[in-house]
Design a protein around this motif. Structure first.
Motif, PDB file in Angstrom:
ATOM      1  N   ARG A 129      -6.245   4.186   3.672  1.00  0.00           N
ATOM      2  CA  ARG A 129      -7.384   3.420   3.155  1.00  0.00           C
ATOM      3  C   ARG A 129      -7.141   3.206   1.663  1.00  0.00           C
ATOM      4  O   ARG A 129      -7.198   4.151   0.869  1.00  0.00           O
ATOM      5  CB  ARG A 129      -8.689   4.181   3.404  1.00  0.00           C
ATOM      6  CG  ARG A 129      -9.022   4.357   4.884  1.00  0.00           C
ATOM      7  CD  ARG A 129     -10.297   5.164   5.097  1.00  0.00           C
ATOM      8  NE  ARG A 129     -10.139   6.532   4.620  1.00  0.00           N
ATOM      9  CZ  ARG A 129      -9.617   7.525   5.335  1.00  0.00           C
ATOM     10  NH1 ARG A 129      -9.194   7.302   6.568  1.00  0.00           N
ATOM     11  NH2 ARG A 129      -9.510   8.744   4.825  1.00  0.00           N
ATOM     12  N   ILE A 130      -6.866   1.948   1.283  1.00  0.00           N
ATOM     13  CA  ILE A 130      -6.395   1.626  -0.065  1.00  0.00           C
ATOM     14  C   ILE A 130      -7.414   0.734  -0.766  1.00  0.00           C
ATOM     15  O   ILE A 130      -7.864  -0.282  -0.217  1.00  0.00           O
ATOM     16  CB  ILE A 130      -5.032   0.901  -0.006  1.00  0.00           C
ATOM     17  CG1 ILE A 130      -4.012   1.799   0.694  1.00  0.00           C
ATOM     18  CG2 ILE A 130      -4.548   0.524  -1.408  1.00  0.00           C
ATOM     19  CD1 ILE A 130      -2.856   1.039   1.292  1.00  0.00           C
ATOM     20  N   LEU A 160      -0.364  -5.544   2.916  1.00  0.00           N
ATOM     21  CA  LEU A 160      -0.808  -4.231   3.376  1.00  0.00           C
ATOM     22  C   LEU A 160      -1.595  -4.329   4.665  1.00  0.00           C
ATOM     23  O   LEU A 160      -1.418  -3.514   5.592  1.00  0.00           O
ATOM     24  CB  LEU A 160      -1.652  -3.562   2.285  1.00  0.00           C
ATOM     25  CG  LEU A 160      -0.882  -3.084   1.051  1.00  0.00           C
ATOM     26  CD1 LEU A 160      -1.839  -2.770  -0.100  1.00  0.00           C
ATOM     27  CD2 LEU A 160      -0.042  -1.845   1.386  1.00  0.00           C
ATOM     28  N   ARG A 161      -2.451  -5.323   4.773  1.00  0.00           N
ATOM     29  CA  ARG A 161      -3.230  -5.490   6.003  1.00  0.00           C
ATOM     30  C   ARG A 161      -2.328  -5.861   7.173  1.00  0.00           C
ATOM     31  O   ARG A 161      -2.519  -5.376   8.290  1.00  0.00           O
ATOM     32  CB  ARG A 161      -4.319  -6.546   5.800  1.00  0.00           C
ATOM     33  CG  ARG A 161      -5.526  -6.015   5.030  1.00  0.00           C
ATOM     34  CD  ARG A 161      -6.529  -7.112   4.723  1.00  0.00           C
ATOM     35  NE  ARG A 161      -7.046  -7.758   5.917  1.00  0.00           N
ATOM     36  CZ  ARG A 161      -8.048  -7.310   6.655  1.00  0.00           C
ATOM     37  NH1 ARG A 161      -8.635  -6.163   6.342  1.00  0.00           N
ATOM     38  NH2 ARG A 161      -8.468  -7.972   7.709  1.00  0.00           N
ATOM     39  N   GLU A 162      -1.343  -6.720   6.913  1.00  0.00           N
ATOM     40  CA  GLU A 162      -0.396  -7.083   7.977  1.00  0.00           C
ATOM     41  C   GLU A 162       0.392  -5.862   8.454  1.00  0.00           C
ATOM     42  O   GLU A 162       0.824  -5.805   9.609  1.00  0.00           O
ATOM     43  CB  GLU A 162       0.564  -8.170   7.489  1.00  0.00           C
ATOM     44  CG  GLU A 162      -0.100  -9.530   7.321  1.00  0.00           C
ATOM     45  CD  GLU A 162       0.856 -10.577   6.770  1.00  0.00           C
ATOM     46  OE1 GLU A 162       2.011 -10.224   6.437  1.00  0.00           O
ATOM     47  OE2 GLU A 162       0.448 -11.751   6.664  1.00  0.00           O
ATOM     48  N   ALA A 163       0.572  -4.890   7.551  1.00  0.00           N
ATOM     49  CA  ALA A 163       1.298  -3.670   7.904  1.00  0.00           C
ATOM     50  C   ALA A 163       0.396  -2.639   8.575  1.00  0.00           C
ATOM     51  O   ALA A 163       0.848  -1.528   8.889  1.00  0.00           O
ATOM     52  CB  ALA A 163       1.933  -3.064   6.653  1.00  0.00           C
ATOM     53  N   GLY A 164      -0.866  -2.987   8.759  1.00  0.00           N
ATOM     54  CA  GLY A 164      -1.777  -2.100   9.465  1.00  0.00           C
ATOM     55  C   GLY A 164      -2.583  -1.170   8.581  1.00  0.00           C
ATOM     56  O   GLY A 164      -3.298  -0.295   9.092  1.00  0.00           O
ATOM     57  N   ILE A 167       6.066  -1.069  -2.494  1.00  0.00           N
ATOM     58  CA  ILE A 167       4.693  -0.626  -2.753  1.00  0.00           C
ATOM     59  C   ILE A 167       4.358   0.615  -1.926  1.00  0.00           C
ATOM     60  O   ILE A 167       3.795   1.593  -2.433  1.00  0.00           O
ATOM     61  CB  ILE A 167       3.696  -1.760  -2.444  1.00  0.00           C
ATOM     62  CG1 ILE A 167       3.846  -2.885  -3.456  1.00  0.00           C
ATOM     63  CG2 ILE A 167       2.255  -1.236  -2.459  1.00  0.00           C
ATOM     64  CD1 ILE A 167       3.051  -4.126  -3.116  1.00  0.00           C
ATOM     65  N   LEU A 168       4.721   0.602  -0.649  1.00  0.00           N
ATOM     66  CA  LEU A 168       4.409   1.742   0.201  1.00  0.00           C
ATOM     67  C   LEU A 168       5.136   2.999  -0.261  1.00  0.00           C
ATOM     68  O   LEU A 168       4.584   4.110  -0.198  1.00  0.00           O
ATOM     69  CB  LEU A 168       4.756   1.420   1.655  1.00  0.00           C
ATOM     70  CG  LEU A 168       3.852   0.380   2.336  1.00  0.00           C
ATOM     71  CD1 LEU A 168       4.367   0.057   3.733  1.00  0.00           C
ATOM     72  CD2 LEU A 168       2.412   0.871   2.404  1.00  0.00           C
ATOM     73  N   GLU A 169       6.371   2.844  -0.745  1.00  0.00           N
ATOM     74  CA  GLU A 169       7.107   3.984  -1.280  1.00  0.00           C
ATOM     75  C   GLU A 169       6.406   4.528  -2.526  1.00  0.00           C
ATOM     76  O   GLU A 169       6.298   5.748  -2.718  1.00  0.00           O
ATOM     77  CB  GLU A 169       8.540   3.588  -1.599  1.00  0.00           C
ATOM     78  CG  GLU A 169       9.396   4.699  -2.187  1.00  0.00           C
ATOM     79  CD  GLU A 169       9.576   5.883  -1.262  1.00  0.00           C
ATOM     80  OE1 GLU A 169       9.898   6.973  -1.760  1.00  0.00           O
ATOM     81  OE2 GLU A 169       9.402   5.722  -0.029  1.00  0.00           O
ATOM     82  N   ALA A 170       5.919   3.615  -3.383  1.00  0.00           N
ATOM     83  CA  ALA A 170       5.171   4.050  -4.570  1.00  0.00           C
ATOM     84  C   ALA A 170       3.897   4.790  -4.159  1.00  0.00           C
ATOM     85  O   ALA A 170       3.519   5.800  -4.773  1.00  0.00           O
ATOM     86  CB  ALA A 170       4.839   2.854  -5.448  1.00  0.00           C
ATOM     87  N   TYR A 171       3.217   4.289  -3.126  1.00  0.00           N
ATOM     88  CA  TYR A 171       2.003   4.957  -2.651  1.00  0.00           C
ATOM     89  C   TYR A 171       2.316   6.374  -2.154  1.00  0.00           C
ATOM     90  O   TYR A 171       1.583   7.319  -2.437  1.00  0.00           O
ATOM     91  CB  TYR A 171       1.354   4.156  -1.524  1.00  0.00           C
ATOM     92  CG  TYR A 171       0.637   2.892  -1.956  1.00  0.00           C
ATOM     93  CD1 TYR A 171       0.466   2.581  -3.304  1.00  0.00           C
ATOM     94  CD2 TYR A 171       0.121   2.008  -1.024  1.00  0.00           C
ATOM     95  CE1 TYR A 171      -0.200   1.422  -3.692  1.00  0.00           C
ATOM     96  CE2 TYR A 171      -0.553   0.858  -1.398  1.00  0.00           C
ATOM     97  CZ  TYR A 171      -0.703   0.565  -2.734  1.00  0.00           C
ATOM     98  OH  TYR A 171      -1.356  -0.579  -3.109  1.00  0.00           O
ATOM     99  N   ARG A 172       3.413   6.523  -1.404  1.00  0.00           N
ATOM    100  CA  ARG A 172       3.770   7.849  -0.894  1.00  0.00           C
ATOM    101  C   ARG A 172       3.993   8.833  -2.048  1.00  0.00           C
ATOM    102  O   ARG A 172       3.583   9.991  -1.985  1.00  0.00           O
ATOM    103  CB  ARG A 172       5.021   7.753  -0.012  1.00  0.00           C
ATOM    104  CG  ARG A 172       4.737   7.202   1.382  1.00  0.00           C
ATOM    105  CD  ARG A 172       5.945   7.327   2.285  1.00  0.00           C
ATOM    106  NE  ARG A 172       6.952   6.326   1.992  1.00  0.00           N
ATOM    107  CZ  ARG A 172       6.988   5.117   2.538  1.00  0.00           C
ATOM    108  NH1 ARG A 172       6.050   4.740   3.392  1.00  0.00           N
ATOM    109  NH2 ARG A 172       7.956   4.269   2.229  1.00  0.00           N
TER     110      ARG A 172
END
Length: 480
Positions: free
Chosen positions: A2-3, A26-30, A435-440
């Protein structure tokens, strides 16, 4: 995940475009996404698939409601903004809240309460603060007095800012390079090629006077697409329009006001850029996706990133050399010194004494770069080149790329190769992965802070100063 994505507004512009692409990807990635903005998007239909909540306290200071902006109750106002953000998050996800909060451009003082609210939010959420611009880069008008948030993660959009923030105290595990997604431009096919296109708003750092100067050497007119949107930039813009009319230069202003951008792009033979400062540099990438070559002024700190991604930018020039006898070097040195003193004073600093020697060296050369001049000296140089063919030929001889510009030949194989390189390196898939790697990594706590003094030392480099690259001077009272 949840971003939450946060920005001051959703008006059309570079950061809004980036925000929209991030949210869509991000939404397309679920992933679940909520955007918090200080105001509703002007084109609501664009955002129908992305939840948007309005938090009025996020608006720019000049727009923020009085009951939130009141200086007497600043501490209360900061807490109220933080609470409003949290309430909006829990309205979307009751009970659970958000996993991560991603804030865009928080270090630019467009909203004097946001930094304080972020410091409160760091106690409740992992935070990623993505910076598209930094006030230390000759922008004292948007500089914060207090310290930047500590012990949260930061993001930047070019490798120079990444390097500077590392040198100013951030750690590699807490700082993330987040380039922007580049989408293929729509083009209306079959239109006659009637101009070289400069697809920008005519704000000061776009160096409009240099575009006028280049028009003396191009085989087609140069079209500038949009006027500025702020009154601060309008006096300079109107001045260049008046100069264009007086000198009868082959320039078309506001070419995009009554035509679709697809039509404007479709009428272009190539794209020209004369900007002296960019955050990411879309103008060096997007035209290739439309099958258009890019020529003009090189901005080294962004172009280097693109070249490392496989994009060839050989048709750009680093300087436009004007013989010193026409550039008024003594006057230009005085103006530059005065500008540096104003900037340093606005940052609460004294001008380092060695800078005067550095300026003496710069302005004792045989040539001056057109791009470091202010509008007054640019206009005088332009008028001289228009009126005196000998001067014009002398300048052409000093800048071989002007000859190439006059006989611009489009290398279709280069255009095709760059198009593929741009759409590959800056594709949605690649940027989403980054972006997802940065979020992790943002979920991992980090202990770090930014040294404000060191950051100022890194950005306030007199060798990088362009007078048109800093905020416009205040217009005289009564100016129109």
């Amino acid at each position: 995940m949840r971003i939450v994505l946060i920005h001051y507004h959703l008006r059309p512009g570079g950061v809004t475009q980036v925000l929209f692409h991030q949210a869509t990807a991000l939404r397309e990635a679920g992933e679940e996404v909520l955007i918090l903005s200080g105001e509703s998007p002007p084109l609501a239909e664009t955002w129908t698939r992305i939840p948007v909540a309005v938090v009025p306290g996020l608006q720019y200071d000049r727009y923020r409601p009085v009951e939130i902006a009141g200086p007497v109750h600043r501490h209360t106002s900061v807490e109220k903004l933080a609470r409003s953000i949290e309430n909006a998050i829990h309205s979307r996800w009751p009970g659970t809240g958000a996993d991560l909060v991603h804030v865009h451009n928080p270090l630019i003082r467009k909203n004097s309460l946001l930094i304080g609210a972020i410091k409160i939010l760091t106690e409740h959420y992992p935070l990623l603060l993505q910076n598209h611009d930094l006030a230390e880069d000759f922008r004292p008008d948007v500089y914060f007095d207090g310290e930047y948030p500590a012990n949260c993660h930061y993001g930047v959009i070019n490798s120079r800012d990444y390097r500077f923030l590392l040198e100013a105290g951030l750690k590699p595990e807490g700082l993330h390079l987040l380039p922007n997604e580049v989408q293929e431009l729509s083009v209306t096919p079959g239109l006659p090629k009637t101009w070289y296109l400069y697809p920008v708003r005519g704000i000061r750092r776009k160096n409009i006077g240099e575009a006028l100067f280049l028009s003396l050497f191009t085989k087609l007119p140069i079209a500038i697409t949009q006027p500025p949107t702020t009154e601060q930039d309008m006096p300079i813009y109107r001045r260049w329009k008046k100069t264009m009319e007086e000198l009868k230069l082959p320039i078309e202003f506001e070419a995009g006001l009554e035509s679709s951008f697809a039509d404007v792009i479709g009428s272009a033979e190539a794209v020209i850029t004369t900007s002296v400062k960019e955050g990411f540099g879309f103008s060096f990438l997007e035209p290739w996706t439309a099958g258009l070559a890019v020529t003009g002024r090189r901005i080294n700190y962004v172009c280097t990133d693109f070249e490392e991604a496989g994009i060839k930018l050989d048709d750009l020039y680093p300087v436009l050399s004007i013989p010193a006898e026409y550039a008024e070097p003594a006057k230009l040195r005085k103006k530059t010194a005065e500008a540096l003193i104003r900037v340093y004073t606005a940052f609460g600093l004294s001008l380092p004494p060695q800078i005067h020697g550095e300026l003496d060296q710069v302005f004792s050369q045989d040539f001056c770069d057109f791009g470091i001049m202010d509008e007054e000296i640019q206009e005088k140089t332009l008028r001289l080149a228009v009126q005196n063919k000998t001067v014009r030929e002398q300048i052409k001889k000093a800048n071989p790329f002007l000859e190439a510009l006059a006989e611009l030949k489009i290398d279709s194989s280069l255009v095709d190769a760059n198009r593929l390189a741009v759409l590959s390196a800056y594709s949605r898939k690649n940027i989403l992965s980054t972006i997802l790697e940065a979020y992790r990594k943002t979920f991992i706590p980090v202990t770090q802070y930014i040294s404000r003094s060191r950051l100022l030392e890194l950005y306030l480099d007199p060798a990088r100063l362009s007078l048109v690259g800093i905020s416009p001077p205040e217009p005289p009272k009564g100016a129109v």
